[in-house]
Design an enzyme around this catalytic site. Structure first.
Site, PDB file in Angstrom:
ATOM      1  N   GLU A 164       0.806  -1.221   0.000  1.00  0.00           N
ATOM      2  CA  GLU A 164       0.000   0.000   0.000  1.00  0.00           C
ATOM      3  C   GLU A 164       0.842   1.276   0.000  1.00  0.00           C
ATOM      4  O   GLU A 164       0.768   2.092   0.925  1.00  0.00           O
ATOM      5  CB  GLU A 164      -0.928   0.033   1.223  1.00  0.00           C
ATOM      6  N   GLU A 360      -5.156  -8.567   0.971  1.00  0.00           N
ATOM      7  CA  GLU A 360      -5.777  -8.230   2.263  1.00  0.00           C
ATOM      8  C   GLU A 360      -7.260  -7.988   2.035  1.00  0.00           C
ATOM      9  O   GLU A 360      -7.649  -7.376   1.050  1.00  0.00           O
ATOM     10  CB  GLU A 360      -5.207  -6.943   2.889  1.00  0.00           C
TER      11      GLU A 360
END
Length: 457
Positions: A164, A360
């Site tokens: 991320e 995720e």
């Protein structure tokens, strides 16, 4: 019944700083988290800092057995840069031993480790030089990546560079949630560009190393949905997608920063400083696969009174509060499983149908001890429902031809979550912070075991 392919990767994800503990022990140097907690402990939930987190450094043998117990066949975590290279140059032999033992233990139990290099844990020695604002960070990161491939390339066959990247850019340089808590869009864009180049040079090091395996990047893809189809709202959607999704996804897969993103940054006097040769490096160092973290969609509308040139992202797209949304009240995040189908189709149609996986997906809930049954197990049916709803949409996307190879939950054992500490819990196993980090399986873990045993539900 929904069935997934036989070789599908079922697992969970975590990171070194959020699980290992021993944060200033065994040769590890400080990260921005260690220093920030030292300087401003009041910013952290209940004074919960990075020192112990979930004590995986000591408890990994038990954790690996527990992974096997609930049917996981893969696990993604990260290496701590500050542990492996405490000063950026000198290899820490204790770190090499720890990680090799940890990874080997997973392999011995039939669990494939997917190893990520950077999960928001900037070493303090590099932060003192300016962190990602400094172009030196790019070559520093490439050296760290090269070292990791040399030390662990015989054990690890799936690598990722960043988790991320948008988050450390946005939280560190726009929103004040991560150190150095600067609010400056021009700096944020420069930090983003250096992060992209660090990723690119790490991929180049991987190709040069001739390590057997594949390399990718993990992106939090928040597909933007516009309030309406009017041109202003659609432009806001386009701006959001360019900045938040395509800024990393296009270079990683297509080897090119989108022309429309360059034009948008130029129009707003936000172009980063680049070096000659960067464009060629980006073009030549694309990835083998993509990890996608998905929690919530982005809903946008045209900003009402924007500054030009833009001072903040909401000058380019404004948040839209969709009245029909379903919310996880503990995080304030919208629950919208359909976006996972949309992501699957986007990957199929716009990104060469490159192999990808859900790296995720998860649900954080506060005060989970409320849901303990008489045997002391947390009955987290809400998490089981959440997983099912998302897997249904993922499966639908795969049936439509999207090349997805796995699904990882955030997370395996309850972990430390930056400024939020242990406020919200995400794990298949609970962690008792007052009782030697004791792990206890939740109902979702038992459900996961049953689901993975039959490869579906």
């Amino acid at each position: 019944m929904i069935k997934f392919p036989d070789d599908f990767l079922w697992g969970a994800a975590a990171s070194a700083p959020q699980t290992e503990g021993h944060s200033l022990l065994n040769g590890k140097s400080a990260t921005t988290w260690d220093k920030w907690f030292e300087m401003n402990p009041e910013k952290f939930n209940q004074d919960q800092g990075p020192k112990d987190t979930s004590n995986t450094y000591e408890m990994y043998p038990e954790d690996v057995k527990n992974m096997k117990r609930i049917g996981m066949n893969s696990y993604r975590t990260s290496i701590s840069w500050a542990r492996l290279l405490p000063d950026g140059k000198t290899l820490n032999p204790e770190a090499v031993t720890f990680y090799r033992n940890y990874f080997q233990d997973m392999l011995d139990h039939g669990i494939e480790p997917i190893i990520n290099l950077f999960h928001f844990d900037m070493p303090w020695w590099l932060m003192e030089k300016g962190g990602w604002e400094n172009r030196e960070s790019v070559t520093d990161f490439a050296y760290y990546a090269k070292t990791a491939f040399e030390q662990f390339g015989d054990l690890i066959h799936k690598w990722t560079t960043f988790n991320e990247p948008i988050v450390h850019i946005e939280c560190g340089y726009l929103l004040g949630f991560h150190y150095p808590a600067i609010v400056d869009m021009k700096k944020a864009i420069q930090v983003g560009y250096h992060t992209l180049m660090a990723h690119v040079l790490a991929v180049q090091e991987f190709r040069k190393s001739q390590v057997k395996g594949k390399i990718g990047i993990i992106l939090n893809v928040l597909p933007a949905y516009s309030r309406s189809d009017n041109p202003e709202d659609l432009q806001a959607k386009k701006n959001s997608d360019l900045l938040n999704t395509r800024s990393f996804l296009d270079p990683a897969v297509w080897g090119k920063v989108p022309d429309d993103l360059v034009a948008l940054l130029k129009d707003n006097q936000l172009l980063p400083v680049v070096e000659s040769g960067d464009k060629k490096l980006i073009h030549e160092n694309t990835v083998d696969f993509i990890g996608i973290n998905y929690y919530q969609p982005t809903r946008v509308q045209a900003p009402t009174n924007p500054s030009h040139p833009a001072q903040m992202p909401d000058d380019l797209y404004a948040p839209y509060d969709w009245p029909d949304k379903k919310i996880n009240p503990y995080r304030g995040w919208e629950i919208y499983p359909q976006a996972l189908y949309d992501i699957a189709i986007m990957m199929r149609d716009q990104y060469k149908n490159i192999p990808w996986y859900v790296s995720e997906n998860g649900m954080g809930v506060a005060d989970e001890s409320r849901f303990k049954n008489n045997q002391g197990m947390i009955e987290d049916d809400y998490r089981i429902d959440f997983i099912k709803e998302h897997l249904e949409q993922l499966h639908k996307g795969m049936e439509a031809g999207s090349n997805c190879f796995g699904y990882h939950m955030w997370t395996f054992v309850d972990c430390w979550s930056w400024l939020n500490g242990y406020r919200n819990r995400y794990g298949f196993y609970s962690v008792d912070l007052d009782n030697d980090f004791k792990r206890t399986v939740k109902k979702s873990g038992l459900w996961f075991k049953q689901m993975t045993a039959q490869n579906g539900f």
